[in-house]
Design a protein around this motif. Structure first.
Motif, PDB file in Angstrom:
ATOM      1  N   LYS A   1      17.775  -9.772   0.999  1.00 28.08           N
ATOM      2  CA  LYS A   1      16.616  -8.914   0.765  1.00 28.08           C
ATOM      3  C   LYS A   1      15.318  -9.711   0.816  1.00 28.08           C
ATOM      4  N   TYR A   2      15.345 -10.920   0.293  1.00 27.48           N
ATOM      5  CA  TYR A   2      14.124 -11.748   0.316  1.00 27.48           C
ATOM      6  C   TYR A   2      13.703 -12.058   1.749  1.00 27.48           C
ATOM      7  N   PHE A   3      14.653 -12.433   2.595  1.00 23.63           N
ATOM      8  CA  PHE A   3      14.309 -12.755   3.979  1.00 23.63           C
ATOM      9  C   PHE A   3      13.905 -11.520   4.752  1.00 23.63           C
ATOM     10  N   LYS A   4      14.458 -10.368   4.433  1.00 24.95           N
ATOM     11  CA  LYS A   4      14.022  -9.142   5.083  1.00 24.95           C
ATOM     12  C   LYS A   4      12.562  -8.838   4.768  1.00 24.95           C
ATOM     13  N   GLU A   5      12.206  -8.989   3.502  1.00 21.01           N
ATOM     14  CA  GLU A   5      10.813  -8.743   3.129  1.00 21.01           C
ATOM     15  C   GLU A   5       9.891  -9.804   3.716  1.00 21.01           C
ATOM     16  N   LEU A   6      10.386 -11.021   3.837  1.00 19.42           N
ATOM     17  CA  LEU A   6       9.548 -12.080   4.380  1.00 19.42           C
ATOM     18  C   LEU A   6       9.276 -11.881   5.859  1.00 19.42           C
ATOM     19  N   THR A   7      10.290 -11.459   6.606  1.00 21.34           N
ATOM     20  CA  THR A   7      10.140 -11.265   8.053  1.00 21.34           C
ATOM     21  C   THR A   7       9.835  -9.829   8.437  1.00 21.34           C
ATOM     22  N   LYS A   8       9.737  -8.928   7.436  1.00 24.55           N
ATOM     23  CA  LYS A   8       9.449  -7.517   7.680  1.00 24.55           C
ATOM     24  C   LYS A   8      10.472  -6.903   8.634  1.00 24.55           C
ATOM     25  N   THR A   9      11.737  -7.149   8.366  1.00 25.51           N
ATOM     26  CA  THR A   9      12.834  -6.620   9.166  1.00 25.51           C
ATOM     27  C   THR A   9      13.298  -5.305   8.558  1.00 25.51           C
ATOM     28  N   LEU A  10      13.159  -4.221   9.308  1.00 26.68           N
ATOM     29  CA  LEU A  10      13.481  -2.876   8.813  1.00 26.68           C
ATOM     30  C   LEU A  10      14.891  -2.502   9.267  1.00 26.68           C
ATOM     31  N   THR A  11      15.878  -3.082   8.636  1.00 24.67           N
ATOM     32  CA  THR A  11      17.278  -2.782   8.917  1.00 24.67           C
ATOM     33  C   THR A  11      17.990  -2.497   7.603  1.00 24.67           C
ATOM     34  N   PRO A  12      19.146  -1.839   7.666  1.00 23.97           N
ATOM     35  CA  PRO A  12      19.843  -1.495   6.407  1.00 23.97           C
ATOM     36  C   PRO A  12      20.349  -2.742   5.681  1.00 23.97           C
ATOM     37  N   LEU A  13      20.390  -2.633   4.366  1.00 22.91           N
ATOM     38  CA  LEU A  13      20.866  -3.706   3.494  1.00 22.91           C
ATOM     39  C   LEU A  13      22.048  -3.188   2.684  1.00 22.91           C
ATOM     40  N   GLU A  14      23.122  -3.976   2.625  1.00 22.30           N
ATOM     41  CA  GLU A  14      24.334  -3.592   1.911  1.00 22.30           C
ATOM     42  C   GLU A  14      24.612  -4.598   0.816  1.00 22.30           C
TER      43      GLU A  14
END
Length: 1438
Positions: A1039-1052
């Protein structure tokens, strides 16, 4: 309440930031700020109806824009009324004048002017409402007042100045969108220097805004309503006063007080795990500080006297017993603390003047077992504590004429005091505040003032005259040696002893800024001594903190092991208190990112005219027009949208090294350095070491003034000659689409906007580091312009290490703490540099986008293996145009398999094999073989029948048989490689290529879309071929890396299962289901190779693009495969990650000089980090990683709010090797992006300890060993005027030979210092050997002392002479030297005098521009350069 207390409570101010004080240059200067009138003020209608009740007031406060901090004291004007005329602009007449003096003549220091509306409420109280504010720039980049040329206008903003403290207001304040300008409202003001403030600067502290009607004790008050006492201020006459028979009586008794105090200290030391045994804390000294205070500040520096315990019955007797400071008191009689000498002061007869006293104790305690200096003596440490203070106003009552005996009670506890210190208070006093003064102690003394009355008796009158009369000579005891530290402007004959050795050894842990120093770089840095065990949390919470990018380097003693119950913080402070390392403390080179004054031009117009007469190359844009010139002192308006819309996407960054200005230094000649070269690293480009540059002197154009003209730089050719064709050195960096990676351009712009480049300046002859300079790159942003350029004048900073001369004499007690080493940052020179950025149109290639969308750049789609070759021609041209993911062109087997090709070529015919000469054959052997073959063929032709074609038939059969054997061989190779080739083609069909541009410490995050192609569920195992590429199994990290790179994909959550044995991640997939697999690549390994020292290898340094092409030799690419295997072990998909390493972006470079083959233990102080988002308690999780696995690197976890240090330990290497590694600092939990990247160089030297005496020459021997080749070498030193080397010229060093070097030292000043000695190969410009000389210099015995007074401010000096009598019966020749050659010159450096004759020595004292006191030593040596006499001359500039 006394008058002094009233003034003291009103004069409390907020000090400026410590980093701002360090940037101050020159002495304090007085200024006059006059506010005339306010025009164009728009007033609401309801206020205009009540014009008589509305009044306006101006409030002015100093503000630091760099650190966003108000400091000083808010000045308020008188209320002024305004008249509201319909149809005409409103105007308010102020005519108020503000006076202040400051040394912070920086462009970041501004005055915030607030307009306040004063109105009366219904209950009669006054209401103050903010009506707007303005930002008044006091100083320009040239350290001059902005408005000194005339009247200026100041625009006002809506709102309150408290908005300047908001975090959104960063950068240029005037250009911030949050501030709205008040239309038409302008304040007229003038700002100009005010020299009449110079005589009263000692009565008024710096950075305090006052008016002419404010009361300043000591200044002649103004008379009349409109009078201004500071326009031409006058001083009140001061009276010389004497304090006699001064004593301190503590309650209940001296013995009981100290016994309880030592018991509390011992208990506290045991609670803090100091490791003390028994009653080992003792009282080392008892001191009393006495000073004159006018409520605003100390009129002169307080005097420090040592108190001695004496019996009350023996007080005043000359034969009283002297009690040592470490011993215990006798209990036979009651003791008091007495001062043996009188105290002489100068006091103005005014009620607000007071005498301030402070009682201070110095305690001594032994170190723990790890901190012992030797096996025979136990080291001790010293710390100080204030035990009480008091103030007495001698002229509080105007009708009083004299005070004979005075009794003053000491105050204790947390009360405001002139020293801003926490004062000791016993538990009884803290419980009962009413008995505090009764139990703390009493100071008794007799006060005598010469201006009040005459002595009654002739004896007493004679004694008073003797007391008040200044002496013409000095004593040679402790007072003389410490006079420089406790200089005072009062009567000097009765001054008590100065600061003793124990106080110097126990300097404060945190620095105290000194405003008397001429340059902020000369100020002493913190030595990290542990604070007193009595220090409270309040003291530690008000400690100066470094700036955001300032990094302080501290010497530490890292303990190898600590007990489980040991407090890490206390044990660390204990070791740092008394460890005295031999390695110099590497102080911060410069406050990167906060240094504004470093780019300020300080050269005169004449020197700048001489500089630019050299005709340096111009910076032209793509249309051959001169680039737009920017002022480096002006703020930069950075607009990212404007940069993105710029049609000129390619940039050429230009560095032009123009000139170098020498700054006079101690120990070196006026022509040092002769040649220089520079080393730096820009962005991701490889490190660059420039060519050698000669400094061209301009003696013909240099005037007789003290202004140092810049020396133009010129290239040095390979043969040593100077290239006179062009001046300066120009380097170009081409930053285009071929250099930048996809999506990298915004990071480059951010680098230029925020980064500060560090330039290392080296002496090309001696290969010694001159210093470093900091260069802000924000002016290289073009912001839509075709080309820009800016010229800088940077200060080259270095650090010097000295031990105070007063520490050379050992104290009387055997147990003492090792004296600390004082660290000073000094300016070695000024570098003239020009930066430029020229824009060019971008050359975009097809299929290669400049940037990738951020939302899709981190998601990797797996390739579909079903989309293959659709048929048609397989020619190379068609395949290039096919839009297929996987396509291949058929090739012959011999083109693929090298072994098969060699085997087939080996079966050639004999004639083919013999056409060329075989290896090892001579021409004669080859010719003989050819002749033999010709003879055989001739005989076969003769015996062959004429009508038969049998030989040709036989040859055909043999050829067919050979071809059949070749086909069978090819078939065998094909069958063997068929399975492998088919497997590779199938894997290639399911392989997805992804390229990452990895940098040191930066995590490259991406997601791989994995699909289950089967109709049944699968448990997929993920295997990586490299540990640096890993799967993110933690959902919080994902989740941290998604927010850092602004990646809009599902998280499980809980997506992966780890195998029990191998911990390999597995993921469950349903039929035909697709999931996102998070991956990250992060490496902490980097290239540690060093650039070559030979100048022949630096040919490509002038072209960084050539260096970028050669980068692949050191940074090798690699491929990492991630295999996704099904339950049967067969791969479902393969992700091949191609890693292209890129050089890291260096935030700061550190260089440490350390003795060879020894461990280097260091600590680097981290800056205070901003609280990251999501952290509630404000703690910043700091982690460190090192690129070298053999370097131990760690960080200590301290309490919240405490500074954090990075510790590292490096093993030693032989001299003169250099070790290089990188340290990355992270402030996030998952180590995503390093907040700081440091490049560390450790230079290993041979250490030699040298003991000598100042002023005389002493010779020492060094052994130089040769290398494997013959070399021509020369010896260089960092202090050539104080060190002589034999041989001094170039000499030949034989291979594996031994050369004896004779080193002669003649230090001019006593103390400890570090001197560097290099042996350089003059042909290859390489370092052969290097020494670190730890010089301990003692001061010779002073035989005579003198005193003179030199006027201040006059252009001419003072001539004096002293007489010397030759004590020898024969004629002798003597040599003269001084420890301050810049202040004292001799008429003759050597003279000859006969036996018993008298000779007059002529002295010439240089003038001074500032008052003060200086002690100058004169060394008189014989012909062998041995010291015969040492004279001390005390010069008082007044």
């Amino acid at each position: 309440m006394t008058e002094w207390k009233k003034v003291f409570e009103c004069a409390r101010v907020i000090p400026p930031h410590s980093q701002t004080v360090r940037q101050a240059q020159g002495p304090s200067q007085g200024f006059q700020l006059a506010f005339r009138q306010l025009e164009g003020l728009q007033v609401r209608q309801q206020l205009s109806d009540e014009s008589n009740a509305a009044k306006y007031q101006l409030r002015v406060t100093l503000f630091d824009t760099n650190h966003h901090q108000f400091f000083g004291r808010t000045w308020r004007s008188l209320p002024h009324e305004t008249k509201f005329n319909q149809g005409q602009p409103n105007r308010i007449l102020f005519n108020e004048v503000v006076y202040f003096h400051t040394s912070l003549k920086l462009s970041s220091v501004v005055a915030v002017v607030e307009l306040v509306l004063l109105s009366h409420k219904a209950d009669g109280t006054q209401n103050a409402t903010g009506a707007g504010f303005g930002i008044l720039h006091l100083f320009s980049s040239k350290m001059e007042a902005q408005g000194s040329k005339g009247e200026c206008r100041l625009s006002l903003f809506h709102g309150t100045p408290r908005a300047l403290l908001h975090p959104s207001l960063r950068g240029p304040l005037e250009l911030n969108r949050s501030l709205t300008v008040m239309e038409g409202a302008q304040l007229l003001y003038t700002l100009q220097p005010h020299p009449p403030l110079n005589p009263i600067m000692h009565l008024l502290p710096q950075n305090i805004l006052v008016s002419g009607h404010d009361r300043i004790p000591g200044v002649v008050p103004a008379t009349g309503a409109a009078a201004d006492s500071l326009r031409k201020p006058g001083l009140l006459r001061s009276l010389p006063c004497v304090l006699e028979r001064l004593s301190v009586c503590l309650r209940p008794s001296l013995e009981g007080f100290e016994s309880d105090l030592l018991q509390l200290l011992h208990t506290d030391c045991q609670n803090t795990n100091w490791g003390l045994e028994g009653s080992s804390v003792v009282v080392q000294e008892r001191r009393l500080h006495v000073g004159v205070h006018n409520g605003w500040g100390f009129v002169e520096r307080p005097q420090v006297m040592v108190l001695e315990p004496e019996s009350e019955g023996t007080r005043g007797r000359s034969g009283s017993l002297r009690q040592t400071s470490v011993g215990r008191l006798s209990s036979s009689s009651s003791h008091v603390l007495a001062l043996r000498n009188n105290v002489a002061l100068h006091v103005v007869k005014e009620p607000a003047f007071g005498l301030v006293f402070q009682l201070e104790y110095v305690f001594s305690a032994p170190l723990s077992g790890e901190g012992k200096m030797s096996s025979t003596a136990t080291s001790r440490t010293a710390f100080m504590q204030c035990l009480g203070w008091g103030v007495w106003t001698p002229f509080q009552d105007t009708d009083s004429t004299s005070r004979e005996d005075v009794c003053l009670s000491l105050q204790t506890g947390a009360l405001p005091n002139p020293w801003s210190l926490m004062v000791y208070s016993t538990p009884k006093q803290s419980q009962s505040s009413e008995q505090t003064n009764a139990e703390s102690g009493i100071i008794k003394f007799r006060f005598l003032c010469s201006g009040e009355r005459n002595p009654s008796s002739p004896a007493q009158r004679h004694r008073s005259e003797e007391i008040l009369k200044p002496k013409k000579s000095f004593s040679t005891g402790q007072e003389e040696s410490n006079h420089e530290l406790v200089a005072s402007k009062g009567v000097e004959s009765l001054r008590g002893p100065g600061l003793s050795i124990s106080q110097l050894a126990a300097t404060s842990r945190y620095p105290t800024m000194s405003h008397s120093m001429g340059s902020p770089w000369q100020q002493e840095l913190p030595s990290r001594l542990a604070p007193s065990s009595l220090a409270s949390a309040h003291q530690l919470s008000h400690v100066e903190r470094p700036a955001a990018n300032s990094i302080a380097h501290l010497e530490v003693s890292v303990r190898e092991s600590q007990g489980p119950g040991t407090d890490a913080g206390s044990s660390l402070e204990e070791s740092e208190l008394h460890e005295l390392p031999f390695t110099p403390v590497h102080a911060p080179v410069i406050a990167l990112g906060t240094q504004v004054a470093g780019s300020t031009s300080v050269s005169s117009r004449g020197s700048l005219a001489h500089l630019f007469s050299a005709r340096f190359p111009e910076i032209l844009d793509c249309n051959n027009q001169v680039a737009e010139v920017l002022d480096p002192t002006e703020p930069v308006n950075f607009n990212p949208q404007r940069e993105e819309a710029d049609p000129l996407q390619s940039n050429t960054l230009i560095f032009q090294f123009l000139a170098f200005t020498r700054v006079p230094q101690a120990g070196v000649g006026p022509d040092w350095p002769r040649s220089v070269h520079f080393a730096f690293q820009l962005y991701r480009f490889p490190p660059v070491t420039t060519q050698r540059l000669m400094l061209l002197d301009a003696d013909k154009a240099k005037p007789k003034s003290a202004d140092n003209y810049p020396c133009v730089l010129a290239l040095i050719n390979k043969d040593g000659t100077v290239n006179s064709g062009s001046h300066g050195l120009q380097l170009q960096y081409c930053v285009d689409a071929g250099f930048l990676k996809p999506g990298e351009r915004p990071w480059l712009l951010r680098y230029l906007a925020l980064h500060t480049l560090q330039l290392d300046v080296w002496d090309s002859d001696s290969l010694l580091l001159i210093g470093s300079a900091a260069l802000e790159l924000k002016h290289m942003l073009r912001q839509g312009r075709p080309a820009v350029q800016a010229t800088y004048e940077l200060e080259v900073i270095t650090t010097d290490y000295h031990q105070d001369s007063c520490l050379g004499n050992k104290p009387s007690n055997r147990q003492r703490a090792e004296p600390p080493i004082n660290v000073f940052t000094t300016v070695r020179g000024r570098l003239h540099l020009r930066l430029g950025n020229v824009g060019h149109p971008a050359q975009r290639s097809l299929g290669f986008p400049i940037e990738l969308p951020p939302s899709r750049s981190c998601v990797i789609q797996a390739c579909d293996g079903t989309q293959g070759f659709g048929g048609g021609s397989v020619s190379a041209n068609n395949i290039h145009n096919l839009h297929v993911r996987k396509a291949g062109r058929a090739r012959r087997l011999v083109e693929i398999d090298g072994q098969l090709a060699n085997l087939l070529h080996s079966r050639k015919g004999v004639g083919e094999r013999t056409e060329g000469p075989q290896q090892g054959e001579t021409e004669e052997i080859r010719q003989r073989k050819l002749n033999r073959m010709a003879a055989v063929r001739q005989r076969e032709e003769q015996g062959r029948p004429s009508d038969g074609p049998k030989p040709s038939i036989m040859l055909g059969r043999e050829s067919r048989a050979q071809h059949l054997r070749d086909l069978k061989l090819i078939e065998a190779y094909r069958e063997r490689a068929k399975v492998e080739d088919i497997t590779n083609m199938l894997c290639q069909a399911i392989t997805t290529q992804h390229t990452v541009y990895a940098s040191l410490g930066t995590a490259e995050f991406f997601e791989f879309v994995l699909k289950n192609p089967f109709n049944v569920q699968q448990t997929v195992t993920i295997e990586c071929s490299d540990p640096e590429l890993s799967v993110i199994v933690d959902s919080e990290e994902w989740k941290y890396f998604k927010e850092l790179t602004k990646t809009l994909t599902p998280l499980e959550e809980d997506m992966f299962h780890l195998k029990e044995n191998t911990l390999t991640p597995q993921v469950y997939l349903r039929p035909k289901e697709s999931v996102h697999i998070p991956l990250k690549y992060q490496t902490f390994h980097c290239d540690h190779s060093l650039p070559s020292q030979s100048w022949s290898s630096l040919k490509s340094a002038r072209n960084p693009q050539m260096a970028q092409k050669n980068q692949s030799s050191t940074l090798l690419t690699k491929s990492v495969k991630v295999t996704f295997k099904a339950e049967d072990g067969k791969p479902l998909a393969i992700c091949q990650v191609n890693v292209e390493p890129t050089p890291p972006v260096i935030d700061q470079t550190f260089r440490f000089f350390h003795p060879e083959l020894t461990f280097l233990k260091k600590a680097i102080r981290l800056p205070p980090w901003e609280r990251p988002a999501g952290v509630a308690d404000g703690s910043v999780p700091v982690s460190v990683r090192c690129s070298d696995p053999n370097v131990i690197c760690d960080i200590m976890a301290l309490a919240l709010g405490e500074p954090q240090d990075v510790f590292f330990k490096v093993a030693g290497s032989p001299s003169p090797q250099i070790r290089k590694f990188f340290i990355t600092v992270f402030t996030d939990r998952w180590l995503a992006v390093p907040a700081q990247t440091w490049e560390v160089y450790v230079h290993y030297l041979q250490r030699v300890d040298v003991n000598c005496a100042s002023g005389q020459l002493s010779w020492h021997s060094l052994v130089l060993r040769g290398t494997q080749a013959v070399r021509k070498v020369k010896c260089y030193s960092s202090h050539p005027l104080e060190i002589q080397i034999d041989p001094s010229e170039v000499f030949v060093l034989p291979p594996e030979g031994v050369q004896d070097l004779q080193v002669g030292l003649r230090p001019l000043r006593s103390g400890s210092r570090f001197v560097y000695l290099n042996v350089v190969d003059v042909e290859n410009c390489q370092l052969v050997a290097s020494w670190l000389l730890a010089v301990t210099c003692r001061q010779p015995i002073v035989t005579k002392t003198y005193q003179i007074s030199v006027p201040v401010g006059e252009g001419r000096g003072t001539n004096k002479k002293i007489t010397y009598t030759n004590p020898y019966p024969n004629r002798r020749v003597f040599q003269l030297r001084s420890d301050h050659p810049d202040l004292l010159q001799f008429k003759e450096d050597h003279f000859q005098v006969g036996g018993g004759e008298i000779y007059s020595i002529g002295l010439r004292f240089a003038p001074s521009q500032s008052p003060g006191t200086e002690e100058i030593l004169i060394y008189m040596n014989n012909q062998e350069d041995k010291n015969e006499e040492t004279f001390c001359v005390k010069v008082q500039y007044q």
